[in-house]
Design an enzyme around this catalytic site. Structure first.
Site, PDB file in Angstrom:
ATOM      1  N   ILE A  18       3.309  -8.000  -3.534  1.00  0.00           N
ATOM      2  CA  ILE A  18       4.321  -8.087  -2.429  1.00  0.00           C
ATOM      3  C   ILE A  18       3.938  -9.164  -1.671  1.00  0.00           C
ATOM      4  O   ILE A  18       2.777  -9.075  -1.314  1.00  0.00           O
ATOM      5  CB  ILE A  18       4.560  -6.885  -1.763  1.00  0.00           C
ATOM      6  CG1 ILE A  18       4.957  -5.513  -2.252  1.00  0.00           C
ATOM      7  CG2 ILE A  18       5.518  -6.882  -0.334  1.00  0.00           C
ATOM      8  CD1 ILE A  18       4.928  -4.301  -1.950  1.00  0.00           C
ATOM      9  N   GLU A  49       3.037 -12.002  11.399  1.00  0.00           N
ATOM     10  CA  GLU A  49       2.210 -11.447  10.313  1.00  0.00           C
ATOM     11  C   GLU A  49       1.492  -9.990  10.477  1.00  0.00           C
ATOM     12  O   GLU A  49       1.502  -9.557  11.869  1.00  0.00           O
ATOM     13  CB  GLU A  49       0.950 -12.354   9.653  1.00  0.00           C
ATOM     14  CG  GLU A  49       1.382 -13.346   8.638  1.00  0.00           C
ATOM     15  CD  GLU A  49       1.866 -12.637   7.198  1.00  0.00           C
ATOM     16  OE1 GLU A  49       1.358 -11.299   7.243  1.00  0.00           O
ATOM     17  OE2 GLU A  49       1.965 -13.140   6.282  1.00  0.00           O
TER      18      GLU A  49
END
Ligand SMILES: [Zn+2]
Lengths: 472, 76
Positions: free
Chosen positions: A163, A273
């Site tokens: 991913i 993030e």
């Protein structure tokens, strides 16, 4: 026990009261990301969300927070939704030991229903939207990205399912972040050394076993498909791509086939993030999409990522802790009890262990720093006794409050490696690390007054089990 | 052509229009690859109000670090 596809898992979530459908009209921005972030703030037992009335769209459906809570993580493994976290950890560790589970190959898949090879426009095909205000664009961040080792293409285990964050950078163009430690970066380097593009497939909207396996730190030659099978307890179903030899999750909602362009780097980001900070403004590789397939009226699964905790943390909590647990067990098979490496992907880890003699717990902490995952994480390792549940933070805080003596139990090792995304590292990728020994001193380390620990009334554990069943 | 709120190039183009006619358009800037929707808050769509910390100077783009590094044969 296995979920057939993404819709099968959503149906189970709905049946279990773990799916909230939002029928009221929402705007793509900022509503969907805001609602998802707000959901994460409501606790650790929140439902997934399905948005089916999005302004400007006629029939778009967006699923969020699908694995964003411990009940949903339990249901991923077909366990009762109120299974305690430590029990989920031990059950995951048990299934991890069943690796590898052979795959089941299929000829056709539901995503073959609609196929697009001309005038591809990802902005029209997918209901894309911005997640965080500083993001440079619309991202795909929960899809499985599949690629093969070009030097050993027959090796099934060296095919990688990972991913990665991908920025949609044009109608048929994606930017991708393959940091050098990631398996896909090895495949890209092989391709660029040959001067060839690297075939890739991107599968969106998968049942949760492959997503979990893809987010588990496996060895380079271990197959995520064979791990997904082990996690779900049944062979994982895959189907071949048309433009390459890559294998695709059978139950995907949307599949993109394309190629990573050799020798190309292009401005990417920023993107909020999992560290709770933005990263970006760097030049990253680009994928050109040549073929799109999807189910009729596909459901777009997306993941809000940002200031922890979000779905990411539930998705990579247990499956990061278990490999670390196994690696510590190899060194200390009779002592290690459990490992909780759930904090910012294991930048903070908590280990519960028995002690053979004074100083032992510090050695366990130091060993964690030198495991494969520890090289990039484990900035702070807290070691607790075997009867402290590392997943129960009040218990861990109790151990720190009463067992740790800062003069003896805080060890700092200077200038070790850490992932470059750690915003505190300086230079980027280098940090001091610390072990906090919060275990009870044992001989020959005899200090403090620990001879009279409190016991519980008789049969507390039996009652705990009984109450859990009554509350199920 | 539209003005990019982030790098202020005048070259941004429409890449998508809402399935419901007239609800919104999506634009993309070919210089800094910024992408936005016409109905986002002004802090996203208006160059004057775009967060200064996230502005991009087109002159800096060629100097951005390559991740991962490019093999030597691709470096001119
Ligand atoms: Zn721009």
């Amino acid at each position: 026990m296995a979920y057939k596809d993404f819709r099968d898992f959503l149906a189970t979530l709905e049946k279990e009261g773990q799916l909230l459908t939002i029928n009221d009209e929402v705007k793509p921005e900022p509503d969907i990301a805001a609602a998802t972030k707000a959901m994460s703030k409501l606790g650790a037992e929140t439902p997934a969300m399905l948005f089916d009335n999005i302004y400007g769209y006629t029939d778009a459906k967006v699923a969020m927070n699908v694995m964003g809570s411990w009940p949903n993580h339990a249901l991923m493994m077909s366990l009762p939704k109120n299974t305690p976290l430590k029990d989920q950890f031990f059950e995951f560790a048990r299934r991890y030991d069943q690796f590898p589970m052979p795959v089941q190959r299929e000829e056709t898949a539901p995503f073959h229903e609609v196929e697009i090879t001309e005038n591809i426009n990802l902005f029209d095909i997918l209901p894309l939207f911005r997640l965080n205000q500083g993001d440079g664009g619309f991202y795909i961040d929960k899809a499985c990205v599949i690629s093969r080792d070009l030097d050993d293409p027959e090796h099934f285990g060296k095919q990688n399912v990972g991913i990665y964050r991908m920025q949609v950078k044009g109608k048929d163009r994606l930017g991708i972040q393959p940091v050098p430690q990631h398996d896909i970066a090895i495949h890209l380097r092989q391709a660029e050394e040959r001067g060839e593009n690297l075939p890739v497939v991107i599968a969106l909207g998968n049942e949760p076993a492959i997503t979990t396996a893809a987010a588990t730190p496996l060895l380079y030659d271990q197959s995520e498909y064979e791990m997904a099978g082990a996690i779900q307890g049944e062979p994982y179903r895959i189907v071949k791509a048309k433009d390459s030899d890559l294998d695709i999750p059978w139950g995907a909602e949307v599949v993109l086939e394309g190629e990573l362009l050799a020798g190309v780097r292009e401005f990417e980001g920023p993107f909020g993030e999992f560290t709770g900070h933005y990263s970006g403004g760097r030049s990253m590789p680009v994928i050109k999409i040549n073929r799109v397939y999807h189910r009729q009226n596909p459901i777009f699964e997306h993941l809000y990522i940002g200031m922890p905790w979000t779905e990411t943390d539930y998705m990579i909590g247990i499956n990061t802790s278990v490999p670390l647990y196994h690696q510590l067990k190899e060194a200390f098979p009779n002592e290690i009890e459990a490992v909780n490496a759930m904090y910012t992907h294991g930048l903070v880890a908590i280990i519960s262990t028995k002690r053979r003699y004074g100083g032992f717990a510090k050695a366990v902490g130091m060993r964690a720093l030198t495991t494969p995952h520890g090289l990039g994480y484990c900035k702070l390792v807290i070691v607790v006794d075997e009867d402290v549940d590392p997943f129960n933070l009040p218990q861990v805080m109790w151990a720190l409050s009463t067992k740790m003596h800062p003069k003896h139990d805080a060890v700092i090792i200077p200038d070790l490696s850490v992932l470059t995304l750690d915003p505190g590292s300086s230079p980027s990728g280098i940090t001091h690390k610390m072990v906090l020994d919060a275990t009870t001193p044992v001989a020959p380390e005899t200090r403090g007054h620990y001879s009279q620990p409190l016991d519980s009334p008789v049969n507390v554990e039996k009652w705990e089990q009984r109450l859990r069943e009554l509350l199920r | 052509m539209h003005t990019c709120p982030r790098c202020e190039s005048k070259k941004a183009e429409v890449v998508s229009k809402s399935p419901v006619e007239g609800a919104w358009e999506v634009y993309m800037c070919p210089v800094c690859i910024f992408t936005w929707r016409s109905i986002e808050p002004e802090t996203i769509t208006n160059p004057e109000k775009y967060n200064r910390a996230f502005k991009v100077n087109p002159a800096d783009i060629p100097n951005a670090e390559n991740v991962p590094a490019l093999p030597a044969k691709y470096i001119k």
